[in-house]
Write an enzyme that holds these catalytic residues in place. Sequence first.
Site, PDB file in Angstrom:
ATOM      1  N   ASP A  16       0.766  -1.234   0.058  1.00 34.04           N
ATOM      2  CA  ASP A  16       0.258   0.080   0.154  1.00 34.04           C
ATOM      3  C   ASP A  16       1.061   1.270   0.108  1.00 34.04           C
ATOM      4  OD1 ASP A  16      -3.003   0.957   0.509  1.00 34.04           O
ATOM      5  OD2 ASP A  16      -1.736   2.016   1.905  1.00 34.04           O
TER       6      ASP A  16
ATOM      7  N   TYR B 157       2.834  10.078   0.315  1.00 32.03           N
ATOM      8  CA  TYR B 157       3.858   9.349   1.157  1.00 32.03           C
ATOM      9  C   TYR B 157       5.201   9.784   0.595  1.00 32.03           C
ATOM     10  CZ  TYR B 157       0.057   6.276   2.759  1.00 32.03           C
ATOM     11  OH  TYR B 157      -0.825   5.933   3.226  1.00 32.03           O
TER      12      TYR B 157
ATOM     13  N   LYS C  30      -2.585   6.252  -4.094  1.00 32.69           N
ATOM     14  CA  LYS C  30      -3.658   7.216  -3.616  1.00 32.69           C
ATOM     15  C   LYS C  30      -3.666   8.492  -4.424  1.00 32.69           C
ATOM     16  CE  LYS C  30      -3.882   4.801   0.554  1.00 32.69           C
ATOM     17  NZ  LYS C  30      -2.615   4.647   1.138  1.00 32.69           N
TER      18      LYS C  30
ATOM     19  N   HIS D  62      -7.626   9.786  -1.784  1.00 31.77           N
ATOM     20  CA  HIS D  62      -6.957   9.595  -0.232  1.00 31.77           C
ATOM     21  C   HIS D  62      -7.745  10.206   0.910  1.00 31.77           C
ATOM     22  CE1 HIS D  62      -2.696   9.331   1.409  1.00 31.77           C
ATOM     23  NE2 HIS D  62      -3.636   9.126   2.384  1.00 31.77           N
TER      24      HIS D  62
END
Length: 305
Positions: free
Chosen positions: A44, A49, A74, A105
């Site tokens: 994931d 990120y 996402k 997200h």
Amino acid sequence: STATVKLNTGATIPLLGLGTWRSTEEEAYNAVLSAIKDGYRHIDSAAIYGNEAPVGRAIRDSGVPREELFVTTKLWGTQHRDPKFALQESLKRLGLDYVDLYLMHWPVALKTANIKDGNYLTFPIAPNGKRDVDLDDWNFIKTWELLQELPATGKTKAVGVSNFSVNNLKDLLASPTTKVVPAANQVELHPYLPQEELVKFCEGKGIVIEAYSPLGSNGSPLLKDPVVIKIAEKYGVEPAQVLINWGLKRGYVILPKSVTPSRIASNFKVFELSDEDFEKINNISKENGIKRFVDPDWEGFETFV
Ligand code: A2P
């Protein structure tokens, strides 16, 4: 655990996946390689990120055929008006031809700070100190209208949402523009925040629940919870394994994050939690109240209700 469930698209999703939030580039690369070596088949990730490149590189370097892996990324809030472009950019960073699941997200569009520099991931902060929400003629229903078209491009096999409440989902499903039911809803979920109503609602709609921060995130008190520790001692496992296997017994996808090889390995190990111990964990939040570790207010999402 190598157990899987089916998405509403008919595709198979492994119940246990590796979370990568807060993993640096080097950590993410090593964690993903280590996880795949241990048998994980579900990774994931997310554009925000900042580690899609090393995650994708590790996936490509793992030697495991792409079709045997389940990869999620996402859509960040600043790109709600163009999910197709955002997905293309994510795939470029990942170095992959497609992802298995592409999630919105958060149910909130954010204003974009540096769109001219091509940096879609930075965002301005509003005078109230929160992330600047884009309320100009936009909402997550419009985002979904665009997102639901993406499986037809072959760039993602399925689309879903993240951080959606029951109310958000009801609004989304009630819209005449919604043609596709989200395949998944990824939310914070652990014994201090069991989200019973949301889990039941999603089950009823065929939306697979995915648990993020299943260990309570960084520095988690969940791992020090006396009930969890006692059960871990009884089975001779780590507290983290108790939390993970509680989630697996509830029957949804669970995404523990770790960058530590020994933890990545032990988190993957299944043991059979008795019904009695399962109930003891269910009772923790009933006795102590609920606790959320990811603060939606800090995330700037006033409309998250
Ligand atoms: P690290 O990544 O340094 O190994 P969550 O999945 O709820 O977001 O929790 C992630 C946090 O839990 C990270 O700080 C991670 O540390 C830690 N963690 C992951 N697995 C374990 C484990 N088996 N035992 C203790 N802490 C763990």
